[in-house]
Every structure is written in structure tokens, then in C-alpha cells.
Design a protein around this motif. Structure first.
Motif, PDB file in Angstrom:
ATOM      1  N   TYR A  53       4.426  -5.497  -9.209  1.00 35.73           N
ATOM      2  CA  TYR A  53       3.179  -4.776  -9.435  1.00 35.73           C
ATOM      3  C   TYR A  53       2.436  -5.418 -10.597  1.00 35.73           C
ATOM      4  N   PHE A  76      11.923   0.059 -12.777  1.00 33.94           N
ATOM      5  CA  PHE A  76      11.071  -1.025 -13.243  1.00 33.94           C
ATOM      6  C   PHE A  76      11.743  -1.853 -14.324  1.00 33.94           C
ATOM      7  N   ASN A  82      -5.876  -0.276 -18.823  1.00 31.91           N
ATOM      8  CA  ASN A  82      -6.358   1.083 -18.521  1.00 31.91           C
ATOM      9  C   ASN A  82      -6.433   1.360 -17.018  1.00 31.91           C
ATOM     10  N   GLN A  83      -5.595   0.690 -16.287  1.00 37.49           N
ATOM     11  CA  GLN A  83      -5.541   0.905 -14.839  1.00 37.49           C
ATOM     12  C   GLN A  83      -4.136   1.326 -14.428  1.00 37.49           C
ATOM     13  N   GLY A  84      -4.031   1.826 -13.205  1.00 33.47           N
ATOM     14  CA  GLY A  84      -2.720   2.085 -12.642  1.00 33.47           C
ATOM     15  C   GLY A  84      -2.092   0.787 -12.162  1.00 33.47           C
ATOM     16  N   LEU A  85      -0.996   0.901 -11.462  1.00 33.57           N
ATOM     17  CA  LEU A  85      -0.285  -0.268 -10.956  1.00 33.57           C
ATOM     18  C   LEU A  85      -0.769  -0.601  -9.544  1.00 33.57           C
ATOM     19  N   LEU A 125       0.107  -3.065  -6.155  1.00 36.45           N
ATOM     20  CA  LEU A 125       1.154  -3.876  -5.545  1.00 36.45           C
ATOM     21  C   LEU A 125       0.667  -5.301  -5.314  1.00 36.45           C
ATOM     22  N   GLN A 133      -0.650  -4.596 -13.549  1.00 36.46           N
ATOM     23  CA  GLN A 133      -1.411  -3.536 -14.208  1.00 36.46           C
ATOM     24  C   GLN A 133      -2.455  -4.165 -15.114  1.00 36.46           C
ATOM     25  N   GLU A 153      -0.538  -7.192 -17.127  1.00 36.82           N
ATOM     26  CA  GLU A 153       0.901  -6.978 -17.270  1.00 36.82           C
ATOM     27  C   GLU A 153       1.520  -6.881 -15.887  1.00 36.82           C
ATOM     28  N   PHE A 194       4.963  -6.130 -13.505  1.00 36.97           N
ATOM     29  CA  PHE A 194       6.218  -5.391 -13.465  1.00 36.97           C
ATOM     30  C   PHE A 194       6.975  -5.716 -12.184  1.00 36.97           C
TER      31      PHE A 194
END
Lengths: 114, 116
Positions: free
Chosen positions: A36, A104, A41-44, A46, A38, A88, A90
Motif C-alpha cells: 500500500y 503491516f 494526509n491520505q488513506g492507504l 493499494l 500513503q 510512505e 507499507f
């Protein structure tokens, strides 16, 4: 139980250079593996996933990852970094019996230098 | 909406107060997850709902944390008597089904909780 280790909490690459993010996993059952991304200031979101089909998985934005069972690894690569790849990343693992409960890694922050 | 929606996006609360965080999953998604993202602990699983089955609460850190999912759709995560260590970003995700673990989970943008 599952666990994920990402080597390097921060990676700095030059624009146009290879991006390599390392992920090793531990799982007592055949795993499903995910990467994932990111953005601030955002979600993850895919990037790609391995679900026991092809061991080389291609994802969005030019990323790909190779599942190597013998090395318990699922490293993420991109041949040529772009400034927009700064984010970032993950790595995550889930085990079928546990549904989609994801475990994670600690994340790797990528900085792209012009 | 098209994606997972979380509200509020930011919440500042005083230590000892209760807070409620809301998640609206993607329509039709039967599985819903809550995760917590904090500097010290990374991304941690909290709780998982799948259809009408009993939720998997194995990740809830203490009995101050609880969650419910009404009508198989909207979920609320409640933290009672908040502590400073509860400060984190709380992420909600949903997926079509558990899919044996291979189904993509779609994440909301999170609620940033700050306990002062």
C-alpha cells in the motif's frame, strides 16, 4: 501468526533511479501479500497484491513486486523514480483464515531528489 | 459516495472525555475494519466486522475501546475516558468480503484524534 519487516524506515532516491523497498514476512500459512502507498494526509491506496497466482506481480504507477517463498520476501521495485512517488509505503500480510485482517510492516518513507 | 468516508477528519478532545468516530463503508461491502496509525506503533489492527458474524475484537487495546456496526453498514468506534496515548490516526477500511484474505481493502482518509 503473521509478521512483516520492512528494512529501512527512510529511503532516498534520485529522480529516474531504481526504487527498491524491501519486505520480509513470516506466516504460518500461505500468505496473501500487499503493498500500500500513503500520500500525506491520505488513506492507504493499494499498489499491488500477491494471491498465489504469478509470483511477479505488476501494480499501478509502474511498480512491481516479486514473491520469493524461499526468501520469505516480497520486495517492491520501480525502474525509474518520479517525483510523485514520494510517499510512505507499507507492506502487509493476511492469512486466509483470518480474513482480510492485515498485519503491516513499519513503513518506508520514500524521498525523491530532483 | 464512491469511497470510504470517515468523520470527523480531525478531533481534539480533552483527556478523560469520550469520543465517537464514524465510518461509512463503500456500499455493498460486507467487511469493515478499523486500524490505528500512530508514531510509536505504526499501523495496528483494532477490530473487524464481517456480515452478521461476531466481530473480531482481538486488536482492541483496552476495554475503553468499543465499536459497533449498525445494519451492516455504518460503523462507530467509541473511545471512553480518552488518554493521551490514544492520540493517533484512526483508519477505517472496507472490502467486498473477507475473500479468504485476498480481497482488496479500501481505506478512508482517517480521523486524526488528538487528546490534550
Amino acid at each position: 501468526a503473521q509478521s512483516v519487516t520492512q528494512l529501512g524506515s527512510h529511503v532516498s532516491v534520485s529522480e529516474g533511479a531504481l526504487v527498491l523497498l524491501r519486505c520480509n514476512y513470516s506466516s504460518s500459512v500461505p500468505p496473501y501479500l500487499f503493498w500500500y502507498v500513503q500520500y500525506p494526509n491520505q488513506g492507504l491506496q493499494l499498489l499491488l497484491k500477491y494471491t498465489s497466482a504469478a509470483t511477479l506481480v505488476k501494480g499501478i504507477n509502474g511498480f512491481e513486486a516479486e514473491f520469493k517463498k524461499s526468501e520469505t520476501s516480497f520486495h517492491l521495485t520501480k525502474p525509474s523514480a518520479h517525483m510523485s512517488d514520494a510517499a510512505e509505503y507499507f507492506c502487509a500480510v493476511s492469512a486466509g483464515a483470518a480474513g482480510n485482517k492485515l498485519t503491516f510492516g513499519g513503513g518506508t518513507r520514500v524521498l525523491v531528489k530532483p | 459516495g464512491a469511497g470510504v468516508s470517515q468523520s470527523p477528519s480531525n478531533k481534539v478532545t480533552e483527556k478523560g472525555k469520550d469520543v465517537e468516530l464514524r465510518c461509512d463503508p463503500i456500499s455493498g461491502h460486507t467487511a469493515l475494519y478499523w486500524y490505528r496509525q500512530s508514531l510509536g506503533q505504526g499501523l495496528e489492527f483494532l477490530i473487524y466486522f464481517q456480515g452478521n458474524s461476531a466481530p473480531d475484537k482481538s486488536g482492541l487495546p483496552s476495554d475503553r475501546f468499543s465499536a459497533e456496526r449498525t445494519g451492516g453498514s455504518v460503523s462507530t468506534l467509541t473511545i471512553q475516558r480518552t488518554q493521551q496515548e490514544d492520540s493517533a490516526v484512526y483508519l477505517c477500511a472496507s472490502s467486498l468480503s473477507s475473500g479468504g484474505g485476498s480481497t482488496e481493502a479500501f481505506f478512508g482518509q482517517g480521523t486524526r484524534l488528538t487528546v490534550v
